[in-house]
Design an enzyme around this catalytic site. Structure first.
Site, short mmCIF file in Angstrom:
data_model
loop_
_atom_site.label_atom_id
_atom_site.label_comp_id
_atom_site.label_asym_id
_atom_site.label_seq_id
_atom_site.Cartn_x
_atom_site.Cartn_y
_atom_site.Cartn_z
N VAL A 1 0.86 -1.19 0.00
CA VAL A 1 0.00 0.00 0.00
C VAL A 1 0.90 1.24 0.00
O VAL A 1 1.95 1.24 0.67
CB VAL A 1 -0.94 -0.02 1.23
CG1 VAL A 1 -1.69 1.30 1.39
CG2 VAL A 1 -1.94 -1.17 1.12
N TYR B 1 -1.32 -10.02 9.25
CA TYR B 1 -1.66 -11.42 8.91
C TYR B 1 -2.17 -12.17 10.15
O TYR B 1 -3.15 -12.92 10.07
CB TYR B 1 -0.45 -12.13 8.29
CG TYR B 1 0.02 -11.51 7.00
CD1 TYR B 1 -0.88 -11.13 6.01
CD2 TYR B 1 1.38 -11.27 6.75
CE1 TYR B 1 -0.46 -10.54 4.82
CE2 TYR B 1 1.81 -10.69 5.56
CZ TYR B 1 0.89 -10.32 4.61
OH TYR B 1 1.31 -9.73 3.45
N ASN C 1 9.37 -7.75 9.51
CA ASN C 1 8.23 -6.97 9.00
C ASN C 1 7.04 -7.04 9.95
O ASN C 1 6.04 -7.71 9.71
CB ASN C 1 7.84 -7.45 7.60
CG ASN C 1 6.92 -6.47 6.89
OD1 ASN C 1 6.31 -5.61 7.52
ND2 ASN C 1 6.81 -6.62 5.57
N GLU D 1 5.08 -15.72 2.43
CA GLU D 1 6.33 -15.52 3.17
C GLU D 1 6.40 -14.06 3.57
O GLU D 1 5.97 -13.19 2.80
CB GLU D 1 7.57 -15.82 2.30
CG GLU D 1 7.84 -17.28 2.10
CD GLU D 1 7.12 -17.84 0.88
OE1 GLU D 1 6.67 -17.03 0.04
OE2 GLU D 1 6.99 -19.07 0.78
C1 LIG Z 1 2.18 -4.11 5.60
C2 LIG Z 1 1.30 -3.10 4.84
C3 LIG Z 1 0.82 -3.75 3.54
C4 LIG Z 1 0.12 -2.69 5.73
O1 LIG Z 1 -0.68 -1.80 4.96
P1 LIG Z 1 -1.73 -0.78 5.64
O2 LIG Z 1 -2.67 -0.38 4.55
O3 LIG Z 1 -0.99 0.29 6.37
O4 LIG Z 1 -2.46 -1.73 6.68
P2 LIG Z 1 -3.91 -1.51 7.31
O5 LIG Z 1 -4.15 -0.04 7.50
O6 LIG Z 1 -4.90 -2.28 6.54
O7 LIG Z 1 -3.67 -2.15 8.74
C5 LIG Z 1 -4.20 -3.40 9.08
C6 LIG Z 1 -3.55 -3.88 10.35
O8 LIG Z 1 -2.16 -4.20 10.11
C7 LIG Z 1 -1.42 -3.94 11.30
N1 LIG Z 1 -0.46 -2.88 11.03
C8 LIG Z 1 -0.36 -2.12 9.91
N2 LIG Z 1 0.68 -1.27 10.01
C9 LIG Z 1 1.24 -1.50 11.23
C10 LIG Z 1 2.36 -0.96 11.90
N3 LIG Z 1 3.10 -0.01 11.34
N4 LIG Z 1 2.68 -1.47 13.10
C11 LIG Z 1 1.96 -2.45 13.69
N5 LIG Z 1 0.85 -3.01 13.08
C12 LIG Z 1 0.52 -2.54 11.87
C13 LIG Z 1 -2.42 -3.49 12.35
O9 LIG Z 1 -2.92 -4.65 12.98
C14 LIG Z 1 -3.51 -2.88 11.47
O10 LIG Z 1 -4.77 -2.81 12.09
P3 LIG Z 1 -5.17 -1.51 12.97
O11 LIG Z 1 -4.78 -0.30 12.14
O12 LIG Z 1 -6.63 -1.66 13.13
O13 LIG Z 1 -4.36 -1.61 14.22
C15 LIG Z 1 2.11 -1.79 4.53
O14 LIG Z 1 2.81 -1.39 5.69
C16 LIG Z 1 3.07 -1.92 3.36
O15 LIG Z 1 2.69 -1.72 2.21
N6 LIG Z 1 4.35 -2.26 3.67
C17 LIG Z 1 5.36 -2.41 2.63
C18 LIG Z 1 5.14 -3.67 1.82
C19 LIG Z 1 5.09 -4.92 2.69
O16 LIG Z 1 5.86 -5.08 3.62
N7 LIG Z 1 4.16 -5.82 2.34
C20 LIG Z 1 3.98 -7.09 3.01
C21 LIG Z 1 4.86 -8.09 2.38
S1 LIG Z 1 4.65 -9.72 3.09
#
Ligand SMILES: CC(C)(COP(=O)(O)OP(=O)(O)OC[C@H]1O[C@@H](n2cnc3c(N)ncnc32)[C@H](O)[C@@H]1OP(=O)(O)O)[C@@H](O)C(=O)NCCC(=O)NCCS
Length: 158
Positions: free
Chosen positions: A82, A126, A119, A114
């Site tokens: 995202v 997840y 992360n 994976e």
């Molecule tokens: C991981 C990622 C996809 C999360 O995207 P996001 O849109 O910010 O996530 P959401 O807003 O849907 O959050 C869902 C839940 O994820 C967890 N979460 C998301 N970001 C978090 C953070 N920085 N720290 C802790 N928990 C986190 C929380 O449980 C959150 O729920 P909450 O906001 O109700 O507490 C995003 O950080 C990203 O794109 N990272 C880079 C790419 C990556 O690492 N992808 C995963 C590869 S396996």
């Protein structure tokens, strides 16, 4: 397939199939998200019959994506990302729920992925959606220094 529209702060979000035309937007988000981003060629190879590629849009702008490979009855989540400015607004959860629902509809029995050990945001997401760690793949990812291991996580959906 496109999802019912989901409103966040007055803006409409939707999940639709990703198109090759989206590649520039996807590469921009990919470079924000990863220390070792996928190349354009890797993305192009995912526009293939056994893959499902999803775009998360906000007011039609691509703000996230997911890539899933179907192997027999297993949906392997290869990429979920995202745009940084949209983090923590529910985008990844929305996309994840969409791809799980779609995999279930297409008779997959589990979703596998994976994720880097470091992360925490992704692992938290997840876990909160019911995924469980089923193993470790040592030294799976390139890292700034050396390599980093991956957690293997799975969600049974059958
Ligand atoms: C991981 C990622 C996809 C999360 O995207 P996001 O849109 O910010 O996530 P959401 O807003 O849907 O959050 C869902 C839940 O994820 C967890 N979460 C998301 N970001 C978090 C953070 N920085 N720290 C802790 N928990 C986190 C929380 O449980 C959150 O729920 P909450 O906001 O109700 O507490 C995003 O950080 C990203 O794109 N990272 C880079 C790419 C990556 O690492 N992808 C995963 C590869 S396996």
């Amino acid at each position: 397939m496109s999802e019912p529209i989901h409103a966040v702060s007055g803006k409409s979000r939707q999940v639709r199939a990703l198109h090759l035309d989206d590649l520039d937007a996807v590469l921009d988000i990919e470079r924000q998200g990863y220390s070792h981003p996928w190349t354009p060629g890797v993305f192009r190879d995912c526009f293939h019959a056994n893959y499902r590629t999803w775009a998360l849009t906000e007011d039609k702008e691509v703000i996230g994506y997911a890539v899933v490979a179907y192997m027999v009855d297993e949906a392997h989540l290869l990429n979920l990302c995202v745009a940084r400015r949209h983090h923590r607004s529910g985008g990844a959860r929305y996309l994840l729920r969409h791809l799980i629902a779609q995999a279930r509809q297409e008779n997959m029995s589990r979703v596998l992925l994976e994720v880097r050990l470091s992360n925490e945001p992704a692992v938290t997401l997840y876990n909160s959606e019911g995924f469980e760690q089923i193993g470790i793949r040592p030294q799976y990812y390139p890292a700034v220094r050396g390599r980093e291991s991956a957690r293997v996580m799975a969600l049974v959906i059958a």
